[in-house]
Design an enzyme around this catalytic site. Structure first.
Site, PDB file in Angstrom:
ATOM      1  N   ASP A  78      15.067  33.534   0.420  1.00 51.87           N
ATOM      2  CA  ASP A  78      15.714  33.103   1.666  1.00 51.87           C
ATOM      3  C   ASP A  78      14.811  32.156   2.441  1.00 51.87           C
ATOM      4  O   ASP A  78      15.253  31.534   3.403  1.00 51.87           O
ATOM      5  CB  ASP A  78      16.026  34.321   2.556  1.00 51.87           C
ATOM      6  CG  ASP A  78      17.309  34.989   2.134  1.00 51.87           C
ATOM      7  OD1 ASP A  78      17.985  34.463   1.230  1.00 51.87           O
ATOM      8  OD2 ASP A  78      17.646  36.045   2.696  1.00 51.87           O
TER       9      ASP A  78
ATOM     10  N   ASP B 174      25.539  38.612  -3.713  1.00 47.05           N
ATOM     11  CA  ASP B 174      24.392  38.968  -2.878  1.00 47.05           C
ATOM     12  C   ASP B 174      24.208  40.486  -2.834  1.00 47.05           C
ATOM     13  O   ASP B 174      25.107  41.262  -3.203  1.00 47.05           O
ATOM     14  CB  ASP B 174      24.659  38.433  -1.459  1.00 47.05           C
ATOM     15  CG  ASP B 174      23.386  38.170  -0.673  1.00 47.05           C
ATOM     16  OD1 ASP B 174      22.309  38.594  -1.124  1.00 47.05           O
ATOM     17  OD2 ASP B 174      23.476  37.556   0.404  1.00 47.05           O
TER      18      ASP B 174
HETATM   19  C1  DGJ Z   1      21.234  36.832   2.350  1.00 44.44           C
HETATM   20  C2  DGJ Z   1      21.190  35.667   1.410  1.00 44.44           C
HETATM   21  O1  DGJ Z   1      19.985  35.624   0.736  1.00 44.44           O
HETATM   22  C3  DGJ Z   1      21.475  34.399   2.202  1.00 44.44           C
HETATM   23  O2  DGJ Z   1      21.330  33.276   1.388  1.00 44.44           O
HETATM   24  C4  DGJ Z   1      22.861  34.497   2.758  1.00 44.44           C
HETATM   25  O3  DGJ Z   1      23.800  34.493   1.718  1.00 44.44           O
HETATM   26  C5  DGJ Z   1      22.991  35.756   3.611  1.00 44.44           C
HETATM   27  N1  DGJ Z   1      22.560  36.927   2.899  1.00 44.44           N
HETATM   28  C6  DGJ Z   1      24.421  35.957   4.066  1.00 44.44           C
HETATM   29  O4  DGJ Z   1      24.591  37.145   4.715  1.00 44.44           O
END
Ligand code: DGJ
Length: 744
Positions: free
Chosen positions: A563, A501
């Site tokens: 997200d 990430d």
């Molecule tokens: C942002 C990501 O896009 C989410 O899917 C998740 O992993 C969060 N970060 C976790 O902090």
């Protein structure tokens, strides 16, 4: 070196005429030929400049250029179609290359010196790029020289004929005695003739990535950029040009994509003479790259694609090219395990017993890969919320008293059960985890020990986003730290998957070029880790689709798409992403309903159909919280996902109708051999009238007959294409159907 017209001609005539059909050089006339494309340019015999001739449907000849009156202020190069536009010699449009020379002047004169045709495609050391063997691709390298400034350029073109794709990059070498500075570098530039074009470009933000906008290319500049240090959510290093009459399935279109994860700049400039210059390259605000004597600057690769079959034709060329000749990960052409990710179900509230429990419940409904998301690390600063612990990649001892090893072992001994039959599949669930290696919280041991490792500019305040700072991955010590931290975690147990990430953009760059150095450092890190752990399935993520780009897809086979897991919103996001990137590379999950972000209520089946249109399908919820209806719908969705996944991974993708234009969006996958097809049809809102229009299918053999499981009928490919098939939605909102076709 060119003194006279005579010298130029003799150099050109001495040029070798290549044996390869894909590229020919006839004197100074260069022709690149694909299955359905020609790309032509030549050396101006009068001055050694490179002149663009044609990029489009096949042609067989060079024709004299348009006549443009040289009256007024703009003469000479201002009225040429230039192949590698430099600056300062009467061309007043945006340049592809802008250099500040050692004496401070910014005029460049890159003139033809020689060329070479090479079977295959040399790699670009340190950079992600397309690749292929001698039968896939042929490369033309044109050497240019600026005699006044002692700077040389190698302009490299690689044509992949089957995909009507041309990859271009260039390298600048400083042969002088003082530093030069690269101020602007557009990897692709092409001067189109005077005609009417539209530009189609993705735009958006966090949670609504890859909306598309289509606008007319008018006089002056049309453009967009990322100054975020990364490719970002707001735009993507990609755009299409299309003739004004081009549609999704017909007409001329050109795609341009930069194979780069950093800041970028796209510009289309229509000059007063009507010529349209298309540029794509580094963002000039994040360039100013110093090149010392004897050293070189490499521009990242850009890939251009032409199609006479509309926007869909361009998309399918990119999908096929990128699956076969960009993404080098072994999983790219493999079906993916159905996964469950802990994030939306549990957030930071995790520990070993809760997760072993969740893994067990997941395996019981057929989940094949269990992913532990954020929240598992931090000693001094336990990661209980997003302001703590980033950078401290040690499992938190309160949550994991025995460390990761025994916990992973407990998870990976759980048998996976087939959701339809309730019988064991005989396989055990696999384990994966989340990391965010390029970032650090102020509240971390890492930041306490190495405050200088973050991007910062002298005494300027260090701007926090999501309570975190960006490590300067351009520094070798940071690169080594990341490689070691990730390796240590991967060595601590059977980790089959990593979600990498990255949750903020870059600020406070001490020098603009730090952004370029960072991205090269990042590629070094990822190259090292993917080479060391080839069996790990890597998924990129950047607060969703913030770095869904061809640079990372070179190393990693998939990327988290957004997200926003609301299925109705996801239709737009996923179809927008498919303009350039293959659905096989998208990660898409079913989350709970009503959706946590939008509060929209949709059925499990609708959410399932939207998510299984992607290569990496999964769930992101707590199975414990599924309603009776959802539990009842689940087995069929798991079966369908298994059935469809091979078509998503290998097949051709058609956008039949988009959610921006229709209440009945639909897409279609067709298997490589044309024997099977899966159609996903949706009804968004209820309308008394009109009803859903027939779905006119694409990509089928018009003469072959195909059975479908919707009305149990068997019709010819021509019937499906020209009369279509009626999905026959009844009353209701957010309805979906998966229609399966088989050649009979
Ligand atoms: C942002 C990501 O896009 C989410 O899917 C998740 O992993 C969060 N970060 C976790 O902090």
């Amino acid at each position: 070196m060119f003194g006279t017209r005579q010298t130029i001609l003799s150099v050109l005539l001495a040029a070798v005429v290549a044996a390869q059909d894909a590229i020919t050089a006839n004197g100074g006339n260069f022709t690149l030929t694909g299955d359905d494309v020609s790309y032509l340019f030549h050396v101006d015999a009068a001055n050694g400049d490179l002149i663009s001739d044609h990029f489009g449907a096949p042609v067989t000849d060079f024709i004299p250029p348009a006549f443009i009156l040289g009256w007024g202020w703009h003469d000479n190069q201002a009225n040429d179609r230039r192949e590698f536009p430099d600056i300062g010699r009467s061309d007043i449009r945006l340049p592809a290359i802008h250099i500040e020379h050692s004496d401070g002047d910014t005029v460049s004169a890159f003139l033809y010196k020689s060329h070479e045709i090479i079977p295959g495609k040399p790699s670009i050391p340190g950079f992600p790029a397309t690749y292929g063997n001698d039968t896939d691709v042929t490369t033309l390298q044109v050497q240019l020289y600026d005699n006044v400034s002692d700077v040389s350029a190698v302009l490299s073109y690689s044509i992949f004929p089957k995909y009507n794709a041309i990859a271009r990059s260039f390298k600048i070498t400083n042969n002088g005695t003082g530093d030069i500075v690269i101020e602007r570098a557009a990897s692709f530039s092409f001067d189109f003739p005077n005609a009417e074009y539209d530009v189609i470009e993705p735009h958006g933000d966090w949670s609504h990535e890859m909306n598309t906008v289509r606008r007319k290319v008018d006089y002056g500049e049309t453009g967009f950029r990322s100054t975020e240090g990364y490719s970002g959510h707001n735009h993507n290093p990609f755009y299409m040009l299309a003739s004004s009459s081009t549609t999704e399935s017909s007409g001329e279109a050109w795609g341009f994509n930069l194979v780069w994860t950093g800041s970028f700049e796209a510009a289309i400039e229509k000059a007063s003479n009507g010529y349209v210059r298309a540029l794509l390259g580094l963002n000039s605000l994040h360039t100013s790259i110093k090149v010392a004597p004897g050293e070189s600057f490499q521009a990242p690769e850009a890939v251009a694609v032409y199609s006479s079959n509309g926007l869909g034709g361009v998309s399918r060329s990119y999908h096929d090219l990128y699956r076969n000749h960009l993404s080098r990960h072994q999983a790219t052409m493999e079906t993916r395990p159905i996964l469950l990710n802990s994030w939306e179900g549990l957030s930071f509230d995790i520990n070993d017993t809760a997760l072993v429990d969740l893994a067990g419940q997941s395996a019981d409904i057929g989940i094949e890969l269990f992913v532990m998301d954020d929240g598992w690390f931090g000693l001094e600063y336990p990661r209980n919320n997003d302001s703590l612990g980033l950078g401290d990649w040690t499992p938190n001892p309160e949550k994991f008293p025995d460390g990761l090893g025994p916990y992973i072992a407990d998870v990976t001994k759980i048998d996976v059960v087939n959701a339809s039959t309730n019988a064991s599949t005989g396989s055990q669930i696999k384990f994966g985890l989340w990391m965010e290696p390029e970032m650090v919280n102020l509240n971390s041991t890492l930041y306490n020990e190495h405050p200088d490792w973050v991007l910062h500019a002298g005494k300027h305040a260090r701007t926090l986003t999501r309570s975190q700072l960006v490590l300067n991955v351009g520094l070798p010590e940071v690169q080594n730290f990341i490689i070691d931290s990730v390796s240590k975690i991967l060595d601590s147990g059977a980790v089959s998957y990593v979600k990498w990430d990255n949750n903020r953009g870059m600020h406070e760059l001490a020098r603009p070029s730090d952004s370029y150095q960072y991205i090269l450092g990042l590629y070094h890190v990822i190259d090292t880790l993917t080479t060391k752990y080839p069996n790990v399935l890597w998924e990129g993520c950047a607060s969703g689709g913030g770095r869904f780009d061809a640079g990372l897809l070179h190393y990693w086979p998939q990327h988290w798409t957004s997200d926003n897991t609301d299925a109705a919103d996801r239709l737009q996001i996923q179809l927008g992403t498919s303009l350039i990137y293959p659905p096989s590379a998208m990660g898409c999950h079913i989350s709970k309903s009503p959706n946590g972000m939008t509060q929209r209520d949709t059925s499990f089946t609708y959410r399932g159909h939207v998510a299984m249109m992607c290569g990496s399908f999964g769930l992101e919820l707590n199975p414990h919280e599924l309603s009776e209806d959802e539990v009842a719908a689940l087995p069929a969705i798991m079966d369908q996902a298994h059935r469809v996944n091979p078509l998503v991974i290998h097949g051709s993708f058609y956008r039949l109708a988009g959610p921006q234009e229709s209440n009945w969006p639909a897409v279609q996958f067709v298997s490589q051999d044309g024997s099977q097809s899966a159609v996903f049809a949706f009804q968004q809102q209820y309308t008394t009238k009109p009803g859903a229009p027939p779905l006119r299918l694409q990509g089928l053999d018009p003469k072959a007959r195909y059975w479908n499981d919707l009305d149990n009928g068997t019709y010819s490919g021509a019937t499906y294409a020209n009369a279509g098939i009626n999905a026959r939605f009844e009353r209701g909102i957010y309805l979906s159907k998966l229609i399966w076709l088989e050649k009979r």
